[in-house]
Design a protein around this motif. Sequence first.
Motif, short mmCIF file in Angstrom:
data_model
loop_
_atom_site.label_atom_id
_atom_site.label_comp_id
_atom_site.label_asym_id
_atom_site.label_seq_id
_atom_site.Cartn_x
_atom_site.Cartn_y
_atom_site.Cartn_z
N HIS A 129 0.73 -1.22 -0.01
CA HIS A 129 0.07 -0.17 0.00
C HIS A 129 1.00 1.22 -0.01
CE1 HIS A 129 -3.65 -2.03 1.96
NE2 HIS A 129 -3.36 -2.57 0.60
N LEU A 130 1.95 1.23 0.85
CA LEU A 130 2.73 2.36 0.99
C LEU A 130 3.61 2.67 -0.39
CD1 LEU A 130 4.16 4.51 2.41
CD2 LEU A 130 5.82 2.94 3.20
N ALA A 131 4.09 1.66 -0.93
CA ALA A 131 4.51 1.55 -2.46
C ALA A 131 3.53 2.38 -3.18
CB ALA A 131 5.11 0.54 -2.71
N LYS A 132 2.54 1.94 -3.43
CA LYS A 132 1.58 2.49 -4.43
C LYS A 132 1.17 3.80 -4.08
CE LYS A 132 -2.58 1.02 -6.78
NZ LYS A 132 -3.84 0.52 -7.09
N LEU A 133 1.06 4.09 -2.97
CA LEU A 133 0.72 5.48 -2.61
C LEU A 133 1.87 6.55 -2.74
CD1 LEU A 133 -1.26 4.92 0.98
CD2 LEU A 133 -2.34 5.47 -1.16
N VAL A 134 2.92 5.80 -2.48
CA VAL A 134 4.27 6.99 -2.86
C VAL A 134 4.11 6.99 -4.38
CG1 VAL A 134 6.71 6.90 -2.96
CG2 VAL A 134 5.39 6.46 -0.85
N THR A 135 4.16 5.94 -5.26
CA THR A 135 4.35 6.09 -6.63
C THR A 135 3.09 6.94 -7.14
OG1 THR A 135 4.84 3.83 -6.75
CG2 THR A 135 3.90 4.54 -8.69
N LEU A 136 1.86 6.99 -6.71
CA LEU A 136 0.94 7.81 -7.04
C LEU A 136 1.06 9.10 -6.67
CD1 LEU A 136 -2.33 5.61 -6.67
CD2 LEU A 136 -1.21 6.15 -8.87
N GLY A 137 2.22 9.47 -5.77
CA GLY A 137 2.31 10.74 -5.22
C GLY A 137 1.38 11.43 -4.13
N TYR A 138 0.61 10.24 -3.54
CA TYR A 138 -0.11 10.81 -2.45
C TYR A 138 0.61 10.61 -1.06
CZ TYR A 138 -4.00 9.60 -5.74
OH TYR A 138 -4.81 9.50 -6.59
N VAL A 139 1.65 10.13 -1.06
CA VAL A 139 2.19 9.98 0.04
C VAL A 139 3.93 10.00 -0.08
CG1 VAL A 139 3.10 8.28 2.13
CG2 VAL A 139 0.79 8.48 1.30
N ALA A 140 4.70 10.82 0.68
CA ALA A 140 6.23 10.91 0.67
C ALA A 140 6.50 10.19 2.10
CB ALA A 140 6.51 12.53 0.44
N VAL A 141 7.47 9.68 1.70
CA VAL A 141 8.50 9.03 2.80
C VAL A 141 9.53 10.03 3.29
CG1 VAL A 141 9.62 7.17 3.73
CG2 VAL A 141 7.87 6.68 2.11
N THR A 142 9.58 10.56 4.52
CA THR A 142 10.54 11.51 4.99
C THR A 142 11.44 10.69 5.90
OG1 THR A 142 9.14 12.34 6.69
CG2 THR A 142 9.10 13.35 4.64
N ALA A 143 12.47 11.39 6.40
CA ALA A 143 13.10 10.81 7.70
C ALA A 143 12.46 10.39 8.86
CB ALA A 143 14.19 11.85 8.18
#
Length: 64
Positions: free
Chosen positions: A33-47
């Motif tokens: 889920h996280l990978a898809k949300l990041v790919t779609l630009g809905y979520v960014a992974v920060t430090a």
Amino acid sequence: MTVHTPKLLTPEEFASLIEVAISSPDAHIPDPHLAKLVTLGYVAVTAKGPIVTGDGLIRITESE
């Protein structure tokens, strides 16, 4: 230009997006889920962990 694709998320993935919005940066969602949300630009992974982007917030409000 941002293109919104509201039907690309399953109900479970959408629930994960909301979980990130509510619990960030302590959200615990499935890695796919996280990978898809990041790919779609809905979520960014920060430090500090995953956070919902502006597009993610728009996606959440579009479904209300």
